[in-house]
Write a protein that holds these residues in place. Structure first.
Motif, mmCIF file in Angstrom:
data_model
loop_
_atom_site.group_PDB
_atom_site.id
_atom_site.type_symbol
_atom_site.label_atom_id
_atom_site.label_comp_id
_atom_site.label_asym_id
_atom_site.label_seq_id
_atom_site.Cartn_x
_atom_site.Cartn_y
_atom_site.Cartn_z
ATOM 1 N N LEU A 157 -1.754 10.727 13.571
ATOM 2 C CA LEU A 157 -1.342 9.335 13.477
ATOM 3 C C LEU A 157 -1.551 8.803 12.069
ATOM 4 O O LEU A 157 -2.482 9.207 11.368
ATOM 5 C CB LEU A 157 -2.136 8.473 14.465
ATOM 6 C CG LEU A 157 -2.025 8.825 15.951
ATOM 7 C CD1 LEU A 157 -2.924 7.903 16.767
ATOM 8 C CD2 LEU A 157 -0.576 8.715 16.422
ATOM 9 N N ILE A 158 -0.680 7.866 11.678
ATOM 10 C CA ILE A 158 -0.800 7.162 10.403
ATOM 11 C C ILE A 158 -0.777 5.671 10.690
ATOM 12 O O ILE A 158 0.101 5.169 11.402
ATOM 13 C CB ILE A 158 0.356 7.527 9.450
ATOM 14 C CG1 ILE A 158 0.246 8.986 9.008
ATOM 15 C CG2 ILE A 158 0.373 6.598 8.232
ATOM 16 C CD1 ILE A 158 1.431 9.474 8.218
ATOM 17 N N SER A 159 -1.761 4.947 10.135
ATOM 18 C CA SER A 159 -1.800 3.495 10.281
ATOM 19 C C SER A 159 -1.675 2.836 8.920
ATOM 20 O O SER A 159 -2.080 3.395 7.899
ATOM 21 C CB SER A 159 -3.101 3.050 10.962
ATOM 22 O OG SER A 159 -4.217 3.319 10.123
ATOM 23 N N VAL A 160 -1.108 1.642 8.921
ATOM 24 C CA VAL A 160 -0.986 0.822 7.710
ATOM 25 C C VAL A 160 -1.396 -0.595 8.063
ATOM 26 O O VAL A 160 -0.928 -1.145 9.069
ATOM 27 C CB VAL A 160 0.466 0.817 7.172
ATOM 28 C CG1 VAL A 160 0.557 -0.040 5.911
ATOM 29 C CG2 VAL A 160 0.956 2.228 6.904
ATOM 30 N N VAL A 161 -2.283 -1.177 7.263
ATOM 31 C CA VAL A 161 -2.598 -2.604 7.403
ATOM 32 C C VAL A 161 -2.452 -3.252 6.036
ATOM 33 O O VAL A 161 -2.913 -2.721 5.022
ATOM 34 C CB VAL A 161 -4.009 -2.842 7.981
ATOM 35 C CG1 VAL A 161 -4.101 -2.321 9.399
ATOM 36 C CG2 VAL A 161 -5.086 -2.211 7.119
ATOM 37 N N LEU A 162 -1.786 -4.409 6.003
ATOM 38 C CA LEU A 162 -1.540 -5.143 4.766
ATOM 39 C C LEU A 162 -2.058 -6.571 4.907
ATOM 40 O O LEU A 162 -1.858 -7.214 5.939
ATOM 41 C CB LEU A 162 -0.046 -5.168 4.445
ATOM 42 C CG LEU A 162 0.663 -3.810 4.308
ATOM 43 C CD1 LEU A 162 2.147 -4.018 4.041
ATOM 44 C CD2 LEU A 162 0.025 -2.977 3.217
ATOM 45 N N HIS A 163 -2.708 -7.049 3.869
ATOM 46 C CA HIS A 163 -3.285 -8.393 3.821
ATOM 47 C C HIS A 163 -4.154 -8.621 5.057
ATOM 48 O O HIS A 163 -3.932 -9.535 5.859
ATOM 49 C CB HIS A 163 -2.203 -9.465 3.712
ATOM 50 C CG HIS A 163 -2.700 -10.736 3.070
ATOM 51 N ND1 HIS A 163 -3.294 -11.741 3.793
ATOM 52 C CD2 HIS A 163 -2.704 -11.153 1.779
ATOM 53 C CE1 HIS A 163 -3.629 -12.729 2.983
ATOM 54 N NE2 HIS A 163 -3.283 -12.394 1.753
ATOM 55 N N SER A 164 -5.175 -7.794 5.168
ATOM 56 C CA SER A 164 -6.086 -7.827 6.313
ATOM 57 C C SER A 164 -7.368 -8.575 5.957
ATOM 58 O O SER A 164 -7.811 -8.565 4.808
ATOM 59 C CB SER A 164 -6.434 -6.393 6.725
ATOM 60 O OG SER A 164 -7.515 -6.362 7.624
ATOM 61 N N LEU A 202 1.557 1.538 13.244
ATOM 62 C CA LEU A 202 0.941 2.788 13.680
ATOM 63 C C LEU A 202 2.055 3.757 14.005
ATOM 64 O O LEU A 202 2.897 3.470 14.862
ATOM 65 C CB LEU A 202 0.049 2.577 14.904
ATOM 66 C CG LEU A 202 -0.637 3.843 15.436
ATOM 67 C CD1 LEU A 202 -1.695 4.335 14.453
ATOM 68 C CD2 LEU A 202 -1.263 3.579 16.807
ATOM 69 N N MET A 203 2.059 4.900 13.323
ATOM 70 C CA MET A 203 3.145 5.869 13.442
ATOM 71 C C MET A 203 2.611 7.228 13.884
ATOM 72 O O MET A 203 1.508 7.627 13.500
ATOM 73 C CB MET A 203 3.859 6.026 12.087
ATOM 74 C CG MET A 203 4.856 7.174 12.024
ATOM 75 S SD MET A 203 5.296 7.638 10.321
ATOM 76 C CE MET A 203 6.593 6.442 10.009
ATOM 77 N N ASP A 204 3.406 7.929 14.677
ATOM 78 C CA ASP A 204 3.156 9.335 14.970
ATOM 79 C C ASP A 204 3.666 10.131 13.767
ATOM 80 O O ASP A 204 4.854 10.131 13.475
ATOM 81 C CB ASP A 204 3.904 9.750 16.240
ATOM 82 C CG ASP A 204 3.592 11.173 16.674
ATOM 83 O OD1 ASP A 204 3.577 12.074 15.804
ATOM 84 O OD2 ASP A 204 3.390 11.402 17.876
ATOM 85 N N ALA A 205 2.758 10.802 13.074
ATOM 86 C CA ALA A 205 3.133 11.494 11.843
ATOM 87 C C ALA A 205 4.045 12.684 12.111
ATOM 88 O O ALA A 205 4.774 13.120 11.220
ATOM 89 C CB ALA A 205 1.892 11.964 11.098
ATOM 90 N N ASP A 206 4.038 13.231 13.313
ATOM 91 C CA ASP A 206 4.887 14.375 13.624
ATOM 92 C C ASP A 206 6.334 13.965 13.850
ATOM 93 O O ASP A 206 7.259 14.662 13.441
ATOM 94 C CB ASP A 206 4.357 15.110 14.859
ATOM 95 C CG ASP A 206 3.019 15.780 14.609
ATOM 96 O OD1 ASP A 206 2.812 16.278 13.479
ATOM 97 O OD2 ASP A 206 2.180 15.793 15.520
ATOM 98 N N THR A 207 6.540 12.832 14.512
ATOM 99 C CA THR A 207 7.890 12.438 14.904
ATOM 100 C C THR A 207 8.442 11.255 14.116
ATOM 101 O O THR A 207 9.660 11.029 14.122
ATOM 102 C CB THR A 207 7.914 12.057 16.392
ATOM 103 O OG1 THR A 207 7.075 10.907 16.606
ATOM 104 C CG2 THR A 207 7.418 13.222 17.255
ATOM 105 N N GLY A 208 7.569 10.476 13.469
ATOM 106 C CA GLY A 208 8.025 9.273 12.783
ATOM 107 C C GLY A 208 8.231 8.094 13.714
ATOM 108 O O GLY A 208 8.755 7.052 13.295
ATOM 109 N N VAL A 209 7.815 8.206 14.972
ATOM 110 C CA VAL A 209 7.956 7.115 15.942
ATOM 111 C C VAL A 209 6.823 6.107 15.732
ATOM 112 O O VAL A 209 5.666 6.488 15.565
ATOM 113 C CB VAL A 209 7.928 7.650 17.384
ATOM 114 C CG1 VAL A 209 7.891 6.506 18.396
ATOM 115 C CG2 VAL A 209 9.145 8.532 17.632
ATOM 116 N N PHE A 210 7.174 4.813 15.754
ATOM 117 C CA PHE A 210 6.186 3.750 15.640
ATOM 118 C C PHE A 210 5.744 3.317 17.032
ATOM 119 O O PHE A 210 6.573 2.983 17.879
ATOM 120 C CB PHE A 210 6.758 2.548 14.889
ATOM 121 C CG PHE A 210 6.911 2.771 13.409
ATOM 122 C CD1 PHE A 210 5.840 2.579 12.554
ATOM 123 C CD2 PHE A 210 8.124 3.185 12.875
ATOM 124 C CE1 PHE A 210 5.973 2.782 11.191
ATOM 125 C CE2 PHE A 210 8.265 3.395 11.517
ATOM 126 C CZ PHE A 210 7.190 3.194 10.667
#
Length: 368
Positions: free
Chosen positions: A242-249, A34-42
């Motif tokens: 915010l940007i989220s990524v889920v893999l092999h869920s 889960l990342m803050d799309a403005d800052t790139g902080v996870f």
């Protein structure tokens, strides 16, 4: 002038907590971020650097590269290779048909058309494999050092992999492109062929768009037997992106809802410093005063999970001692704010007052 670190002011926590231990949501995905799309902080990472099959999340790179390198109005003649793609989602391309590049990108992003990505690659680069090399070059430029592409659509291959963190960086970059951002939040569209003329209705594969998840703005689904259920999602709500990524869920929408809802609920803005806030003093050479106070040149607001304010760290870096005169507002250092090893922001440190130079005779006697 070269900066040299001289002092660290930090609010340190005691104990050996593992990274990301505080109040994190539980997800079924083998890897997630889960990342803050403005800052790139996870703000959440689970196996974020673990190489995994990305499935059709690959198409984010295919599409953004096509949008950057070619004209969406360019007409593409479908090759036999593109027309022969049959596995997974397709738009039934036929050899020698003509279709605009923008329509192919639309199909790749909205209904995840696998045949469209091959036509995109051949139309933009001249052949599929050259375009794949460009995808890998772009990945390196974006800092996606644990990513390698072997095709344009995400079919499983031993040399085709990425990570949750890399895919978050990719999505953050791609979402800055207005056309890309428009397409990935489109619920339904019509594909138009130039010749022979025909149309096809398509729907977005991202169910979060259809259920009107609060603030949802995209981005892309992906599924193969090797990759499992994958999803990149983005939300924009209450001024936060915010940007989220889920893999092999085991349940990509369930996992994504938990991540995004958690982020919106627990992340809070905090004032890291105010403008003109005093930090330290710096020696001044040949000045009427021995040193000058350093203050922040602006305010800084950062985003932290509730309860983690104590993990905010500040590192102050100062320049070498200046020679008087020193004018008010002269840049003389900076303070960097970090949380769990990630930079949240930095603020300049400037002279908080003027320091005049000693007269020549005073300087002369000082050196006697």
């Amino acid at each position: 002038m070269r900066l040299a670190p001289v002092v660290i002011l930090a609010f340190l926590f005691s104990g050996a907590w593992p990274l990301w231990a505080w109040g994190q949501p539980q997800v079924t995905a083998d890897a997630a971020a889960l990342m803050d799309a403005d800052t790139g902080v996870f703000y959440y990472v689970k196996n974020g650097q673990q190489r995994r099959a990305p499935a059709s999340l690959t198409k984010v790179m295919t599409a953004i590269l096509a949008l950057e390198l070619a004209d969406p109005e360019e007409e593409i003649t479908v090759s036999r290779r593109a027309a022969s793609v049959w596995a997974g989602s397709i738009i039934d391309l036929r050899a020698n048909e003509r279709i605009k590049l923008g329509e192919l990108v639309k199909a790749a992003l909205i209904c995840s058309a696998n045949d469209a990505t091959v036509a995109i690659a051949e139309g933009v680069a001249g052949d599929h494999d050259t375009f794949v090399r460009w995808m890998n070059a772009k990945a390196l430029l974006l800092g996606m050092v644990r990513t390698r592409f072997a095709n344009t659509n995400g079919y499983s291959h031993p040399s085709h992999f990425s990570t949750a963190a890399d895919l978050a960086y990719l999505a953050r970059y791609a979402m800055r492109n207005p056309e890309f951002a428009r397409l990935v939040q489109t619920r339904a569209a019509t594909i138009h062929w130039v010749a022979p003329q025909r149309t096809m209705q398509i729907e977005n594969t991202n169910q979060l768009l259809h259920e009107n998840f609060p603030g949802i703005t995209g981005v892309k689904t992906g599924t193969t037997s090797a990759a499992g259920q994958c999803l990149i999602a983005a939300v924009s709500q209450r001024g936060r992106h915010l940007i989220s990524v889920v893999l092999h869920s085991d349940g990509r929408y369930w996992d994504t809802r938990r991540l995004l809802s958690w982020g919106m609920e627990v992340l809070r803005e905090r004032t890291a410093c105010v403008a003109g806030e005093y930090y330290t003093r710096l020696r001044v050479r040949e000045g009427r005063l021995p040193d000058v106070p350093l203050v922040t040149d602006r305010a800084l607001v950062v985003v932290l999970p509730a309860g983690e304010e104590g993990l905010l760290q500040k590192e102050v870096t100062l320049r070498a001692a200046p020679v008087a005169p020193v004018r008010f507002g002269t840049p003389l250092g900076e303070v960097v704010f970090t949380w769990r090893g990630q930079e949240l922001g930095r603020v300049g440190l400037v002279a908080g007052r003027e320091v005049e130079r000693l007269p020549w005779h005073a300087r002369f006697w000082r050196w006697q």
